[in-house]
Design an enzyme around this catalytic site. Sequence first.
Site, PDB file in Angstrom:
ATOM      1  N   SER A  90       0.835  -1.192   0.000  1.00  0.00           N
ATOM      2  CA  SER A  90       0.000   0.000   0.000  1.00  0.00           C
ATOM      3  C   SER A  90       0.878   1.253   0.000  1.00  0.00           C
ATOM      4  O   SER A  90       2.005   1.237  -0.504  1.00  0.00           O
ATOM      5  CB  SER A  90      -0.936  -0.040   1.224  1.00  0.00           C
ATOM      6  OG  SER A  90      -1.854   1.027   1.191  1.00  0.00           O
ATOM      7  N   TYR A 114      -4.719   7.244  -7.650  1.00  0.00           N
ATOM      8  CA  TYR A 114      -3.751   6.411  -6.926  1.00  0.00           C
ATOM      9  C   TYR A 114      -4.084   6.317  -5.435  1.00  0.00           C
ATOM     10  O   TYR A 114      -4.158   5.226  -4.858  1.00  0.00           O
ATOM     11  CB  TYR A 114      -2.341   6.959  -7.113  1.00  0.00           C
ATOM     12  CG  TYR A 114      -1.278   6.140  -6.404  1.00  0.00           C
ATOM     13  CD1 TYR A 114      -0.790   4.973  -6.976  1.00  0.00           C
ATOM     14  CD2 TYR A 114      -0.775   6.529  -5.166  1.00  0.00           C
ATOM     15  CE1 TYR A 114       0.180   4.217  -6.331  1.00  0.00           C
ATOM     16  CE2 TYR A 114       0.185   5.771  -4.509  1.00  0.00           C
ATOM     17  CZ  TYR A 114       0.659   4.618  -5.100  1.00  0.00           C
ATOM     18  OH  TYR A 114       1.608   3.865  -4.447  1.00  0.00           O
ATOM     19  N   LYS A 127      -5.309   2.937  -3.107  1.00  0.00           N
ATOM     20  CA  LYS A 127      -4.620   2.402  -1.934  1.00  0.00           C
ATOM     21  C   LYS A 127      -5.531   2.406  -0.701  1.00  0.00           C
ATOM     22  O   LYS A 127      -5.432   1.519   0.156  1.00  0.00           O
ATOM     23  CB  LYS A 127      -3.336   3.196  -1.669  1.00  0.00           C
ATOM     24  CG  LYS A 127      -2.281   3.040  -2.755  1.00  0.00           C
ATOM     25  CD  LYS A 127      -1.908   1.576  -2.991  1.00  0.00           C
ATOM     26  CE  LYS A 127      -0.771   1.430  -4.003  1.00  0.00           C
ATOM     27  NZ  LYS A 127      -0.395   0.018  -4.240  1.00  0.00           N
TER      28      LYS A 127
END
Length: 243
Positions: A142, A166, A170
Amino acid sequence: MKNDKTALITGANKGIGFETAKQLAALGYNVFLGSRNKANGLKAIEELNKLGFTNVQALEIDVTNKESIQNAKEELKTKISHLDVLINNAGIAGIISNLPSVDSIDNIRNVLETNFLGAVQVTQHFLELLGKSNAPRIVNVSSELGSLTLQSNPEWEFYPYKVFAYNTSKTALNSATVMFAHEFKDTALKINSVAPGYTATDLTNFGGERTPDMGAKVIVKYATLDINGPTGKFFNENGEVAW
């Protein structure tokens, strides 16, 4: 040093994935380097062989393609009886300059397809082999950018880094970690999210201050947890990270 421990790392032909493979191989694990392109995987194996590692093999796997994942699983089943470690490392940054108000759905979809859905479907497919291990471990690679707590803190050094697709991917991956950990809480399986830090790889255009070797160390730490290790948590090298 060799043992009967086995590990699969997605996106392992370069960067943090490659360094993680190297470190696990040094610990004696039989490591399968997953790569979307088989040729790139074989090139990485050649490099590791030159360093003296013979307990490494390439495995073609595109985490966004269900058929590719299924084929990879079937191939792995012909080579090993169980899988001890799965590291969901494959990831893309997408277009990093887009604000939420203008980011394209195509970009968001592409990033989520790899970083979130890819990790989920790889995990689902390889649970069968993981279930045959006495101490299965899953690490979801992560980022602190996936922490809603840190992203909401103006004092945090990376607070301005609002990379919509992005960061969201995560955060979703972290949620998957919690969900899988809860489902398997009464088993030997341990699954955690791990943030390797801002690392100099092609994903960051080599702008990170940390080396891939440094980023890999924290991943290996949680991939090799003993029976008393945590599950369903989020860590970086300094300890637990707030969700």
